[in-house]
Motif scaffolding. Structure first.
Motif, PDB file in Angstrom:
ATOM      1  N   UNK A   1       0.839  -1.203   0.000  1.00 52.28           N
ATOM      2  CA  UNK A   1       0.000   0.000   0.000  1.00 52.28           C
ATOM      3  C   UNK A   1       0.872   1.251   0.000  1.00 52.28           C
ATOM      4  N   UNK A   2       1.918   1.247   0.818  1.00 53.07           N
ATOM      5  CA  UNK A   2       2.842   2.388   0.848  1.00 53.07           C
ATOM      6  C   UNK A   2       3.536   2.540  -0.498  1.00 53.07           C
ATOM      7  N   UNK A   3       4.025   1.434  -1.020  1.00 48.91           N
ATOM      8  CA  UNK A   3       4.785   1.482  -2.267  1.00 48.91           C
ATOM      9  C   UNK A   3       3.959   2.044  -3.420  1.00 48.91           C
ATOM     10  N   UNK A   4       2.790   1.463  -3.643  1.00 47.11           N
ATOM     11  CA  UNK A   4       2.005   1.879  -4.808  1.00 47.11           C
ATOM     12  C   UNK A   4       1.389   3.262  -4.617  1.00 47.11           C
ATOM     13  N   UNK A   5       1.149   3.666  -3.376  1.00 47.17           N
ATOM     14  CA  UNK A   5       0.668   5.031  -3.123  1.00 47.17           C
ATOM     15  C   UNK A   5       1.736   6.049  -3.487  1.00 47.17           C
ATOM     16  N   UNK A   6       2.964   5.797  -3.032  1.00 49.24           N
ATOM     17  CA  UNK A   6       4.071   6.708  -3.331  1.00 49.24           C
ATOM     18  C   UNK A   6       4.345   6.761  -4.825  1.00 49.24           C
ATOM     19  N   UNK A   7       4.389   5.594  -5.452  1.00 51.27           N
ATOM     20  CA  UNK A   7       4.659   5.524  -6.893  1.00 51.27           C
ATOM     21  C   UNK A   7       3.593   6.276  -7.684  1.00 51.27           C
ATOM     22  N   UNK A   8       2.329   6.089  -7.312  1.00 48.89           N
ATOM     23  CA  UNK A   8       1.238   6.738  -8.036  1.00 48.89           C
ATOM     24  C   UNK A   8       1.280   8.255  -7.874  1.00 48.89           C
ATOM     25  N   UNK A   9       1.510   8.715  -6.649  1.00 49.05           N
ATOM     26  CA  UNK A   9       1.557  10.158  -6.413  1.00 49.05           C
ATOM     27  C   UNK A   9       2.726  10.808  -7.140  1.00 49.05           C
ATOM     28  N   UNK A  10       3.868  10.150  -7.128  1.00 50.42           N
ATOM     29  CA  UNK A  10       5.024  10.688  -7.857  1.00 50.42           C
ATOM     30  C   UNK A  10       4.735  10.705  -9.350  1.00 50.42           C
ATOM     31  N   UNK A  11       4.063   9.674  -9.851  1.00 49.70           N
ATOM     32  CA  UNK A  11       3.710   9.636 -11.265  1.00 49.70           C
ATOM     33  C   UNK A  11       2.825  10.799 -11.662  1.00 49.70           C
ATOM     34  N   UNK A  12       1.805  11.078 -10.835  1.00 55.72           N
ATOM     35  CA  UNK A  12       0.919  12.211 -11.123  1.00 55.72           C
ATOM     36  C   UNK A  12       1.707  13.518 -11.057  1.00 55.72           C
ATOM     37  N   UNK A  13       2.547  13.661 -10.032  1.00 59.26           N
ATOM     38  CA  UNK A  13       3.336  14.883  -9.892  1.00 59.26           C
ATOM     39  C   UNK A  13       4.289  15.107 -11.048  1.00 59.26           C
ATOM     40  N   UNK A  14       4.852  14.007 -11.577  1.00 60.02           N
ATOM     41  CA  UNK A  14       5.789  14.147 -12.689  1.00 60.02           C
ATOM     42  C   UNK A  14       5.083  14.448 -14.005  1.00 60.02           C
ATOM     43  N   UNK A  15       3.750  14.466 -13.965  1.00 58.47           N
ATOM     44  CA  UNK A  15       3.017  14.944 -15.128  1.00 58.47           C
ATOM     45  C   UNK A  15       3.394  16.378 -15.469  1.00 58.47           C
ATOM     46  N   UNK A  16       3.826  17.135 -14.443  1.00 60.00           N
ATOM     47  CA  UNK A  16       4.265  18.511 -14.683  1.00 60.00           C
ATOM     48  C   UNK A  16       5.488  18.539 -15.585  1.00 60.00           C
ATOM     49  N   UNK A  17       6.380  17.560 -15.440  1.00 59.48           N
ATOM     50  CA  UNK A  17       7.574  17.498 -16.289  1.00 59.48           C
ATOM     51  C   UNK A  17       7.175  17.277 -17.740  1.00 59.48           C
ATOM     52  N   UNK A  18       6.276  16.308 -17.946  1.00 54.09           N
ATOM     53  CA  UNK A  18       5.814  16.030 -19.309  1.00 54.09           C
ATOM     54  C   UNK A  18       5.103  17.249 -19.884  1.00 54.09           C
ATOM     55  N   UNK A  19       4.270  17.887 -19.064  1.00 51.84           N
ATOM     56  CA  UNK A  19       3.521  19.054 -19.526  1.00 51.84           C
ATOM     57  C   UNK A  19       4.452  20.162 -20.002  1.00 51.84           C
ATOM     58  N   UNK A  20       5.492  20.439 -19.229  1.00 48.73           N
ATOM     59  CA  UNK A  20       6.415  21.533 -19.564  1.00 48.73           C
ATOM     60  C   UNK A  20       7.293  21.171 -20.755  1.00 48.73           C
ATOM     61  N   UNK A  21       7.913  19.996 -20.708  1.00 45.38           N
ATOM     62  CA  UNK A  21       8.890  19.644 -21.740  1.00 45.38           C
ATOM     63  C   UNK A  21       8.242  19.291 -23.074  1.00 45.38           C
ATOM     64  N   UNK A  22       7.012  18.783 -23.033  1.00 43.61           N
ATOM     65  CA  UNK A  22       6.323  18.444 -24.279  1.00 43.61           C
ATOM     66  C   UNK A  22       6.001  19.684 -25.096  1.00 43.61           C
ATOM     67  N   UNK A  23       6.018  20.841 -24.460  1.00 43.86           N
ATOM     68  CA  UNK A  23       5.692  22.094 -25.137  1.00 43.86           C
ATOM     69  C   UNK A  23       6.928  22.912 -25.494  1.00 43.86           C
ATOM     70  N   UNK A  24       8.106  22.292 -25.327  1.00 40.94           N
ATOM     71  CA  UNK A  24       9.362  22.969 -25.653  1.00 40.94           C
ATOM     72  C   UNK A  24      10.049  22.271 -26.828  1.00 40.94           C
ATOM     73  N   UNK A  25      10.750  23.023 -27.666  1.00 34.43           N
ATOM     74  CA  UNK A  25      11.501  22.394 -28.762  1.00 34.43           C
ATOM     75  C   UNK A  25      12.519  21.394 -28.207  1.00 34.43           C
ATOM     76  N   UNK A  26      12.463  20.188 -28.706  1.00 36.97           N
ATOM     77  CA  UNK A  26      13.369  19.108 -28.276  1.00 36.97           C
ATOM     78  C   UNK A  26      13.234  18.786 -26.791  1.00 36.97           C
ATOM     79  N   UNK A  27      12.117  19.216 -26.197  1.00 40.66           N
ATOM     80  CA  UNK A  27      11.941  18.998 -24.766  1.00 40.66           C
ATOM     81  C   UNK A  27      11.888  17.521 -24.400  1.00 40.66           C
ATOM     82  N   UNK A  28      11.101  16.755 -25.133  1.00 39.66           N
ATOM     83  CA  UNK A  28      10.975  15.334 -24.820  1.00 39.66           C
ATOM     84  C   UNK A  28      12.248  14.574 -25.175  1.00 39.66           C
TER      85      UNK A  28
END
Length: 248
Positions: free
Chosen positions: A96-123
């Motif tokens: 429960x601890x493991x998958x909760x942490x993994x899921x929350x970090x995954x959602x939070x790292x959506x910010x990285x995808x959001x920012x870099x996907x909108x930049x030239x050569x970001x991804x």
């Protein structure tokens, strides 16, 4: 340690025990790495979903403002709380601890995808950072697994380094807001989690010889071992990404 020494003693008996110990250790470490890999896969899927697939309004609502701060600090809160509350965790609680942490970090790292996907050569930068992290992590973990040097003495200094990086990051986020300071934090953080990768791998290897034969303890150790290495990998990736791109 006596069992460990006997396992590597010369002669037919030692060779037989050596084979048994090695097979058990390989199975244990493989379970740790497999669970870690599943965690990274879920993190990547959630990051991509919340950074590129859901409507932009949903992404900005979740990843900015008060909700974004909750998602950012929730994994740390869960880790601290579980450390104080779970003195003898069950395999279910550990999962429960493991998958909760993994899921929350995954959602939070959506910010990285959001920012870099909108930049030239970001991804492309994200891909390079991930590949570099994977190679470095593999080498460091292999070193921790194979080295004869005792790395336990580094543990206290590395944990102090983690605390220092967290405190400095929070101060820079809310007070200093300095790009130069962020870059210094990223370099230090990368070095700290690189050291933790080797340290945690050796720690897990040594732990196996203490709990071998205890199915419950092995299940819990597999999950928390995967969590340790997962956090090492994710933090190395984020710090390396910041260094390679020059972004906060």
């Amino acid at each position: 340690m006596n069992d460990f020494n006997r396992a590597y003693s010369p002669g037919p008996t030692g060779q037989t025990m050596d084979m048994s110990v090695n097979e058990g250790l390989r199975s244990f470490m493989l379970g740790v790495y497999n669970k870690m890999a599943l965690g990274l896969l879920l993190t990547a899927a959630l990051a991509y979903a919340f950074g590129a697939l859901v409507p932009e309004s949903v992404t900005l609502t979740l990843l900015t403002g008060p909700i974004g701060l909750v998602i950012m600090f929730a994994p740390l809160a869960i880790l601290l709380l579980s450390g104080f509350v779970m003195k003898n965790p069950s395999p279910t609680a550990a999962n429960l601890v493991y998958w909760s942490v993994v899921s929350l970090i995954g959602v939070g790292m959506g910010a990285i995808v959001y920012v870099y996907a909108r930049q030239p050569d970001g991804m492309l930068i994200v891909s390079k950072a991930f590949l570099t992290t994977a190679i470095a992590f593999g080498g460091l973990s292999l070193y921790g697994y194979t080295t004869k040097r005792d790395l336990s003495g580094l543990g206290v200094f590395l944990i102090m380094g983690v605390i220092g990086v967290i405190v400095a990051s929070v101060l820079n986020m809310f007070i200093f807001k300095s790009s130069m300071f962020h870059m210094v934090i990223s370099v230090v953080g990368l070095l700290v989690f690189a050291g933790l990768t080797a340290y945690d791998t050796q720690r897990l290897k040594n732990m196996y010889f203490q709990i071998a034969g205890n199915a419950r303890a092995m299940a819990v150790a597999t999950t928390f071992g995967a969590l340790s290495l997962y956090l090492d990998f994710v933090n190395m990736f984020q710090f390396l990404l910041a260094i390679m791109s020059g972004r906060d």
